[in-house]
Design an enzyme around this catalytic site. Sequence first.
Site, PDB file in Angstrom:
ATOM      1  N   GLY A 240       0.765  -1.241   0.000  1.00 23.92           N
ATOM      2  CA  GLY A 240       0.000   0.000   0.000  1.00 23.92           C
ATOM      3  C   GLY A 240       0.793   1.287   0.000  1.00 23.92           C
ATOM      4  O   GLY A 240       0.213   2.369  -0.119  1.00 23.92           O
ATOM      5  N   GLY A 276       3.506  -3.435  -3.893  1.00 22.67           N
ATOM      6  CA  GLY A 276       3.289  -3.588  -5.334  1.00 22.67           C
ATOM      7  C   GLY A 276       3.691  -2.303  -6.027  1.00 22.67           C
ATOM      8  O   GLY A 276       4.799  -2.166  -6.558  1.00 22.67           O
ATOM      9  N   ARG A 277       2.788  -1.342  -5.965  1.00 19.27           N
ATOM     10  CA  ARG A 277       2.953  -0.071  -6.672  1.00 19.27           C
ATOM     11  C   ARG A 277       4.316   0.585  -6.451  1.00 19.27           C
ATOM     12  O   ARG A 277       4.942   1.055  -7.393  1.00 19.27           O
ATOM     13  CB  ARG A 277       1.856   0.890  -6.203  1.00 19.27           C
ATOM     14  CG  ARG A 277       1.812   2.198  -6.960  1.00 19.27           C
ATOM     15  CD  ARG A 277       0.825   3.162  -6.292  1.00 19.27           C
ATOM     16  NE  ARG A 277      -0.436   2.544  -5.969  1.00 19.27           N
ATOM     17  CZ  ARG A 277      -1.517   2.555  -6.748  1.00 19.27           C
ATOM     18  NH1 ARG A 277      -1.488   3.192  -7.894  1.00 19.27           N
ATOM     19  NH2 ARG A 277      -2.636   1.947  -6.383  1.00 19.27           N
ATOM     20  N   CYS A 361     -14.011   4.443 -28.067  1.00 19.43           N
ATOM     21  CA  CYS A 361     -15.288   5.141 -28.155  1.00 19.43           C
ATOM     22  C   CYS A 361     -15.966   5.252 -26.797  1.00 19.43           C
ATOM     23  O   CYS A 361     -16.953   4.570 -26.512  1.00 19.43           O
ATOM     24  CB  CYS A 361     -16.174   4.433 -29.173  1.00 19.43           C
ATOM     25  SG  CYS A 361     -15.374   4.424 -30.776  1.00 19.43           S
TER      26      CYS A 361
HETATM   27  C1  LIG Z   1      -3.020  -4.994  -4.092  1.00 21.45           C
HETATM   28  C2  LIG Z   1      -2.485  -5.614  -2.875  1.00 21.45           C
HETATM   29  C3  LIG Z   1      -1.178  -5.328  -2.438  1.00 21.45           C
HETATM   30  C4  LIG Z   1      -0.292  -4.326  -3.114  1.00 21.45           C
HETATM   31  O1  LIG Z   1      -0.759  -3.031  -2.965  1.00 21.45           O
HETATM   32  P1  LIG Z   1       0.139  -1.811  -3.469  1.00 21.45           P
HETATM   33  O2  LIG Z   1      -0.682  -0.622  -3.135  1.00 21.45           O
HETATM   34  O3  LIG Z   1       0.343  -1.972  -4.914  1.00 21.45           O
HETATM   35  O4  LIG Z   1       1.406  -1.844  -2.706  1.00 21.45           O
HETATM   36  C5  LIG Z   1      -0.707  -6.002  -1.333  1.00 21.45           C
HETATM   37  N1  LIG Z   1      -1.460  -6.901  -0.665  1.00 21.45           N
HETATM   38  C6  LIG Z   1      -2.724  -7.197  -1.043  1.00 21.45           C
HETATM   39  C7  LIG Z   1      -3.507  -8.184  -0.286  1.00 21.45           C
HETATM   40  C8  LIG Z   1      -3.278  -6.558  -2.150  1.00 21.45           C
HETATM   41  O5  LIG Z   1      -4.525  -6.839  -2.513  1.00 21.45           O
END
Ligand SMILES: *Cc1c(COP(=O)(O)O)cnc(C)c1O
Length: 434
Positions: A240, A276-277, A361
């Site tokens: 997150g 992730g991000r 579109c």
């Molecule tokens: C999407 C997700 C993440 C990664 O979130 P980011 O904001 O991209 O770091 C981690 N854990 C779970 C369970 C997720 O669903």
Amino acid sequence: MFDYFSYQNNQLCAEQVSLADIAQRFGTPCYVYSHAALTDGYRQFEAAFVGHEHLICYAVKANPNLAILHLLARLGAGFDIVSGGELQRVLAAGGGAGKVVFSGVGKTVAEMRMALDAGILCFNVESEAELVRLNEVAGQMGKIAPVSLRVNPDVDAKTHPYISTGLKQNKFGVAYTEALTLYCRAGDLQHLRVTGMDCHIGSQLTETSPFIAAAEKVLTLVDALANEGIRFEHLDLGGGLGIRYSDETPPSIADYVAALLGALQGRSEKIIVEPGRVLVGNAGVLLTRVEYLKHGEEKNFAIVDAAMNDLMRPALYDAYHHIQPVQSKQDTPSPQSSPASGRGGERERQSLIYEVVGPVCETGDFLGHARELAIEQGDLLAVMSAGAYGMSMSSNYNTRPRAAEVMVSGTVAQLIRERETVQQLFVGEKTFLL
Ligand SMILES: *Cc1c(COP(=O)(O)O)cnc(C)c1O
């Protein structure tokens, strides 16, 4: 902000390779990733955790390209998956099942079987019904499933409502107030082994306070469970951490990890995080070419060859992505340096406010609103910060083949996913015959 994408001789480059060269070699639209950016982000996590047992589980859904998974696996990453498909990707990329945590509210029997067969590290279970199902499936297979419960700590992540997951009204996790009872239940189920506790409160968080609030609630619960004789090998604090798209000021990876470790002072459990991000977002751009400029009565449109099917975030969340010209407007190329270019040399291009839109579109098909750009038909633009939830959320809407993906390292650019063909989109479709 975009350390690995910078102008060199007025040409925007990915590391040492000009994006114009990449467009020429691989076509547009095209995602371009920086190998060094990916590596550095991961290493920042590793460095920040030194001295505390940890596992960094990259959230595959942010960008599941096999080359990216392979790179992170080689650096030592584990993986957070949300489907059986993602598990197969991790294994295909050389990731170890023993470092995989499996999140998600809807795990099917088939997915549980696959994960048990592979021998994953942990199931992050999100409901009582899932706990019961997992126990049954593991029993049938003669296995013991390692489990965490994903606890919903009911804290406000202060992010976009669509990517906020840790509030009572969200579908994720088990209620904080029920977690204790459910852990006791899990402890009684024969084919489960409780190994951890998990929480993930949302995405694109730009402050540490919600993470700390969540960690503290998790610890309160861990202590309460210790009194019931339930002990944990690991605490999974989710992902997150946000990135800078425009003027956000998220904490650095080092500050974020330091804050987590601060909240956990003196605890010996292994810490898992699921970024992730923050690992991929600013490591990638979407390269696109201006097909047309259209000057409407009220607005100017730059119609580009990338669209909402390639990058859905603007349409889905009204997300902002910086959009930069690949050739900077200060450029006044001399005849020698740019012999083929007949434009941009003598006259200063006129800067206008554009809606940057795709060919799909839908009125929602835009990449950026009200951007000041000095561009001409045929110019290249880079949509910045597109490495996370870009390609992974792409679709074939309007029968548009998916973009190519390219990885750059130093002066080397390599295709890591071929541009899809329309023929591939037809595969499996059949005429209906009576
Ligand atoms: C999407 C997700 C993440 C990664 O979130 P980011 O904001 O991209 O770091 C981690 N854990 C779970 C369970 C997720 O669903």
